[in-house]
Design a protein around this motif. Sequence first.
Motif, PDB file in Angstrom:
ATOM      1  N   LEU A  82       0.875  -1.177   0.000  1.00 15.37           N
ATOM      2  CA  LEU A  82       0.000   0.000   0.000  1.00 15.37           C
ATOM      3  C   LEU A  82       0.907   1.220   0.000  1.00 15.37           C
ATOM      4  O   LEU A  82       1.748   1.372   0.890  1.00 15.37           O
ATOM      5  N   SER A  86      -1.855   6.088   1.294  1.00 18.81           N
ATOM      6  CA  SER A  86      -3.079   5.529   0.690  1.00 18.81           C
ATOM      7  C   SER A  86      -3.968   4.862   1.733  1.00 18.81           C
ATOM      8  O   SER A  86      -5.152   4.669   1.484  1.00 18.81           O
ATOM      9  N   TYR A  87      -3.387   4.510   2.904  1.00 20.16           N
ATOM     10  CA  TYR A  87      -4.187   3.841   3.954  1.00 20.16           C
ATOM     11  C   TYR A  87      -4.299   4.738   5.190  1.00 20.16           C
ATOM     12  O   TYR A  87      -4.568   4.253   6.293  1.00 20.16           O
ATOM     13  N   ARG A  88      -4.048   6.047   4.986  1.00 14.73           N
ATOM     14  CA  ARG A  88      -4.112   7.003   6.104  1.00 14.73           C
ATOM     15  C   ARG A  88      -5.123   8.107   5.785  1.00 14.73           C
ATOM     16  O   ARG A  88      -4.963   9.248   6.207  1.00 14.73           O
ATOM     17  N   LYS A  89      -6.149   7.758   5.019  1.00 12.00           N
ATOM     18  CA  LYS A  89      -7.146   8.759   4.619  1.00 12.00           C
ATOM     19  C   LYS A  89      -8.452   8.424   5.332  1.00 12.00           C
ATOM     20  O   LYS A  89      -8.422   7.987   6.480  1.00 12.00           O
ATOM     21  N   TRP A  91     -11.816   6.177   6.092  1.00 13.07           N
ATOM     22  CA  TRP A  91     -12.016   4.716   6.155  1.00 13.07           C
ATOM     23  C   TRP A  91     -12.342   4.181   4.765  1.00 13.07           C
ATOM     24  O   TRP A  91     -11.765   3.201   4.313  1.00 13.07           O
ATOM     25  N   LYS A  93     -11.781   5.492   1.776  1.00 10.87           N
ATOM     26  CA  LYS A  93     -10.656   5.593   0.823  1.00 10.87           C
ATOM     27  C   LYS A  93      -9.596   4.526   1.121  1.00 10.87           C
ATOM     28  O   LYS A  93      -8.999   3.950   0.205  1.00 10.87           O
ATOM     29  N   ASN A  94      -9.355   4.270   2.412  1.00 13.08           N
ATOM     30  CA  ASN A  94      -8.365   3.239   2.781  1.00 13.08           C
ATOM     31  C   ASN A  94      -8.794   1.873   2.250  1.00 13.08           C
ATOM     32  O   ASN A  94      -8.003   1.142   1.655  1.00 13.08           O
ATOM     33  N   ASN A 117      -2.765   2.053  12.551  1.00 15.93           N
ATOM     34  CA  ASN A 117      -3.179   1.098  11.512  1.00 15.93           C
ATOM     35  C   ASN A 117      -3.914  -0.124  12.057  1.00 15.93           C
ATOM     36  O   ASN A 117      -4.395  -0.964  11.294  1.00 15.93           O
ATOM     37  N   LEU A 120      -7.594  -0.699  11.045  1.00 17.52           N
ATOM     38  CA  LEU A 120      -7.692  -1.033   9.620  1.00 17.52           C
ATOM     39  C   LEU A 120      -7.261  -2.492   9.402  1.00 17.52           C
ATOM     40  O   LEU A 120      -7.926  -3.239   8.673  1.00 17.52           O
TER      41      LEU A 120
END
Length: 262
Positions: A82, A86-89, A91, A93-94, A117, A120
């Motif tokens: 990732l 990209s995984y810190r936006k 829920w 969007k992640n 994280n 997630l």
Amino acid sequence: MTIFNFYEKKKNKAKISMVTCYDYTSARILAQTTVDCLLVGDSVAMTMHGFKDTLSATLEMMCFHTAAVSRGAGNKFIVGDLPFLSYRKSWSKNVSAVAAIMQAGAHAVKLECASGNVHLIQHLTESGIPVMGHIGLTPQFIHVLGGYKIQGKTQESAARLKEEAASLQAAGCFALVLECIPTVLAKEITHLLSIPTIGIGAGPHTDGQVLVFQDLLGLNPDFKPKFVKQFMNGHEQFINGIEAYIHSVNQGVFPGDEHAYA
Ligand code: KIV
């Protein structure tokens, strides 16, 4: 290879080998080896696109390369990175970013660090997505870390890394990359966890190793950090092959009759 083979290998003390892979041709080559796992790493931004760090990797770039790898990888297990933020936006969007990587052909995703994280990772594992963690020198944090430096050298930072490792395992990660940490610390974390650890610059006691394709083949002769071993002199061999072609063209011996249509 499935995630269960990862656990099995750890249980049987059999080493796991992972190599980065970014394109179809390399995937076809790796598919003919006994390597356990291919990582479409965000290092693609550097190795294939010439950027100076991994912050330039985008979701679009990762999906494009993951799809190319999956077309050549046969039945190899593919982990897709990732990319930065990209995984810190939000829920949604992640989760969409993860879906995009999986739908491009990955069998699992990898993300950096534990802090922020954990929820997630829990959500993803409960949704059927295997997650590989990554701690130590996490290149997406390069500006916070102040450069590419060994992590976990002090007692405090070593303790923090052990906590991170434990929380990633508890969140549901099936494996954990340990990058550039002292050998002793990597050994301790490996013993602490029931999930396998895969080291790069973390010494010989992790459950597996990962190297960048270009580095292990010696395609990048100027890049020689201590943790890289060049298993062949790929740079020289490529140059020799290409020069042999040029020489044959210049001498008029290529193409010969066998390479021409009557
Ligand atoms: O992107 C990458 O290549 C990686 C490995 C170095 C683990 O994350």
